[in-house]
Write a protein that holds these residues in place. Structure first.
Motif, PDB file in Angstrom:
ATOM      1  N   MET A 242       0.853  -1.184   0.000  1.00 10.41           N
ATOM      2  CA  MET A 242       0.000   0.000   0.000  1.00 10.41           C
ATOM      3  C   MET A 242       0.889   1.234   0.000  1.00 10.41           C
ATOM      4  N   SER A 243       0.721   2.102  -0.958  1.00 12.40           N
ATOM      5  CA  SER A 243       1.471   3.342  -0.952  1.00 12.40           C
ATOM      6  C   SER A 243       0.690   4.385  -0.157  1.00 12.40           C
ATOM      7  N   THR A 244       1.411   5.322   0.397  1.00 12.63           N
ATOM      8  CA  THR A 244       0.780   6.348   1.211  1.00 12.63           C
ATOM      9  C   THR A 244       0.669   7.623   0.390  1.00 12.63           C
ATOM     10  N   PRO A 245      -0.556   8.060   0.084  1.00  8.73           N
ATOM     11  CA  PRO A 245      -0.710   9.297  -0.692  1.00  8.73           C
ATOM     12  C   PRO A 245      -0.360  10.505   0.177  1.00  8.73           C
ATOM     13  N   LEU A 246      -0.066  11.599  -0.457  1.00 10.96           N
ATOM     14  CA  LEU A 246       0.193  12.843   0.241  1.00 10.96           C
ATOM     15  C   LEU A 246      -1.094  13.273   0.942  1.00 10.96           C
ATOM     16  N   ILE A 247      -1.017  13.508   2.225  1.00  6.05           N
ATOM     17  CA  ILE A 247      -2.190  13.927   3.007  1.00  6.05           C
ATOM     18  C   ILE A 247      -2.249  15.454   2.970  1.00  6.05           C
ATOM     19  N   THR A 248      -3.271  15.997   2.319  1.00  5.30           N
ATOM     20  CA  THR A 248      -3.394  17.448   2.171  1.00  5.30           C
ATOM     21  C   THR A 248      -4.355  18.068   3.175  1.00  5.30           C
ATOM     22  N   ASP A 249      -5.059  17.252   3.921  1.00  6.75           N
ATOM     23  CA  ASP A 249      -5.985  17.705   4.958  1.00  6.75           C
ATOM     24  C   ASP A 249      -5.627  16.932   6.227  1.00  6.75           C
ATOM     25  N   PRO A 250      -5.219  17.602   7.310  1.00  6.62           N
ATOM     26  CA  PRO A 250      -4.802  16.865   8.503  1.00  6.62           C
ATOM     27  C   PRO A 250      -5.888  15.966   9.083  1.00  6.62           C
ATOM     28  N   ALA A 251      -7.145  16.281   8.834  1.00  5.74           N
ATOM     29  CA  ALA A 251      -8.241  15.435   9.327  1.00  5.74           C
ATOM     30  C   ALA A 251      -8.215  14.042   8.700  1.00  5.74           C
ATOM     31  N   GLN A 252      -7.477  13.881   7.585  1.00  5.86           N
ATOM     32  CA  GLN A 252      -7.372  12.573   6.925  1.00  5.86           C
ATOM     33  C   GLN A 252      -6.338  11.655   7.582  1.00  5.86           C
ATOM     34  N   LEU A 253      -5.457  12.205   8.408  1.00  5.13           N
ATOM     35  CA  LEU A 253      -4.387  11.398   8.993  1.00  5.13           C
ATOM     36  C   LEU A 253      -4.889  10.211   9.819  1.00  5.13           C
ATOM     37  N   PRO A 254      -5.876  10.393  10.714  1.00  5.77           N
ATOM     38  CA  PRO A 254      -6.316   9.238  11.495  1.00  5.77           C
ATOM     39  C   PRO A 254      -6.841   8.079  10.643  1.00  5.77           C
ATOM     40  N   SER A 255      -7.605   8.380   9.591  1.00  5.56           N
ATOM     41  CA  SER A 255      -8.116   7.288   8.750  1.00  5.56           C
ATOM     42  C   SER A 255      -6.997   6.672   7.922  1.00  5.56           C
ATOM     43  N   ALA A 256      -6.032   7.480   7.478  1.00 10.58           N
ATOM     44  CA  ALA A 256      -4.897   6.936   6.726  1.00 10.58           C
ATOM     45  C   ALA A 256      -4.071   6.010   7.618  1.00 10.58           C
ATOM     46  N   PHE A 257      -3.869   6.398   8.878  1.00  9.94           N
ATOM     47  CA  PHE A 257      -3.131   5.544   9.816  1.00  9.94           C
ATOM     48  C   PHE A 257      -3.910   4.257  10.076  1.00  9.94           C
ATOM     49  N   GLN A 258      -5.205   4.384  10.275  1.00  7.45           N
ATOM     50  CA  GLN A 258      -6.066   3.217  10.478  1.00  7.45           C
ATOM     51  C   GLN A 258      -5.944   2.252   9.301  1.00  7.45           C
ATOM     52  N   ASP A 259      -6.039   2.772   8.088  1.00  3.84           N
ATOM     53  CA  ASP A 259      -5.973   1.919   6.894  1.00  3.84           C
ATOM     54  C   ASP A 259      -4.625   1.221   6.776  1.00  3.84           C
ATOM     55  N   ALA A 260      -3.540   1.955   7.030  1.00  6.44           N
ATOM     56  CA  ALA A 260      -2.201   1.360   6.929  1.00  6.44           C
ATOM     57  C   ALA A 260      -2.018   0.273   7.985  1.00  6.44           C
ATOM     58  N   LEU A 261      -2.415   0.562   9.214  1.00  6.84           N
ATOM     59  CA  LEU A 261      -2.263  -0.425  10.288  1.00  6.84           C
ATOM     60  C   LEU A 261      -3.115  -1.656  10.020  1.00  6.84           C
ATOM     61  N   ASN A 262      -4.364  -1.456   9.633  1.00  5.24           N
ATOM     62  CA  ASN A 262      -5.268  -2.583   9.417  1.00  5.24           C
ATOM     63  C   ASN A 262      -4.844  -3.452   8.235  1.00  5.24           C
TER      64      ASN A 262
ATOM     65  N   ALA B  15       5.226   6.199   7.141  1.00  4.30           N
ATOM     66  CA  ALA B  15       5.298   7.317   6.203  1.00  4.30           C
ATOM     67  C   ALA B  15       4.404   8.475   6.631  1.00  4.30           C
ATOM     68  N   LEU B  16       3.497   8.232   7.560  1.00  2.00           N
ATOM     69  CA  LEU B  16       2.597   9.275   8.047  1.00  2.00           C
ATOM     70  C   LEU B  16       3.210  10.073   9.196  1.00  2.00           C
ATOM     71  N   PHE B  17       4.442   9.723   9.598  1.00  2.00           N
ATOM     72  CA  PHE B  17       5.129  10.404  10.691  1.00  2.00           C
ATOM     73  C   PHE B  17       6.135  11.406  10.132  1.00  2.00           C
ATOM     74  N   ALA B  18       6.207  12.572  10.742  1.00  2.00           N
ATOM     75  CA  ALA B  18       7.208  13.577  10.388  1.00  2.00           C
ATOM     76  C   ALA B  18       8.568  13.134  10.923  1.00  2.00           C
TER      77      ALA B  18
END
Length: 128
Positions: free
Chosen positions: A1-21, A30-33
């Motif tokens: 799974m590639s991680t798209p560029l997150i342009t809205d910070p509200a998307q981070l929790p769902s992106a993390f959820q999807d990657a972990l699951n 990749a979602l960490f600074a």
């Protein structure tokens, strides 16, 4: 799974959820600074790629299944506070399936080089 560029910070929790699951530790990381830190559910503060990889990898190994529900996103000065309700189903070493819950108080920041948002601090224990 590639991680798209997150342009809205509200998307981070769902992106993390999807990657972990999906079991994709690299996509989650990749979602960490750079220089990000995380407070674990046991209360330990960890930072650096090795410690973060071990923590996330351990959750994946425990068959972690995360559900995030975004409650608040407050944005200002290239920084965001993300308050998220979560449930994390995991297998214990004894073989039981448990599902702790909580509310995060996470901090994200916008990377000036690409405009993407990444976690700077993860605190699954919120204000506890």
């Amino acid at each position: 799974m590639s991680t798209p560029l997150i342009t809205d910070p509200a998307q981070l929790p769902s992106a993390f959820q999807d990657a972990l699951n999906s079991g994709d530790v690299d996509a989650a990381l990749a979602l960490f600074a750079p220089g990000a830190a995380m407070r674990t559910v046991s209360g330990e503060l960890i930072s650096g790629p090795t410690a973060l990889r071990a923590e996330i990898g351990g959750t994946v190994a425990a068959r972690g299944r995360l559900t995030n529900i975004q409650r608040h996103t407050l944005v200002g000065a290239g920084t965001a506070l993300l308050v998220t309700d979560w449930t994390l189903e995991i297998d214990t070493p004894a073989g039981d399936r448990v599902a702790p819950t909580g509310t995060t108080a996470n901090i994200a920041r916008r990377d000036p080089s690409d405009g993407g948002w990444r976690f700077a601090l993860l605190n699954p224990l919120g204000t506890a």
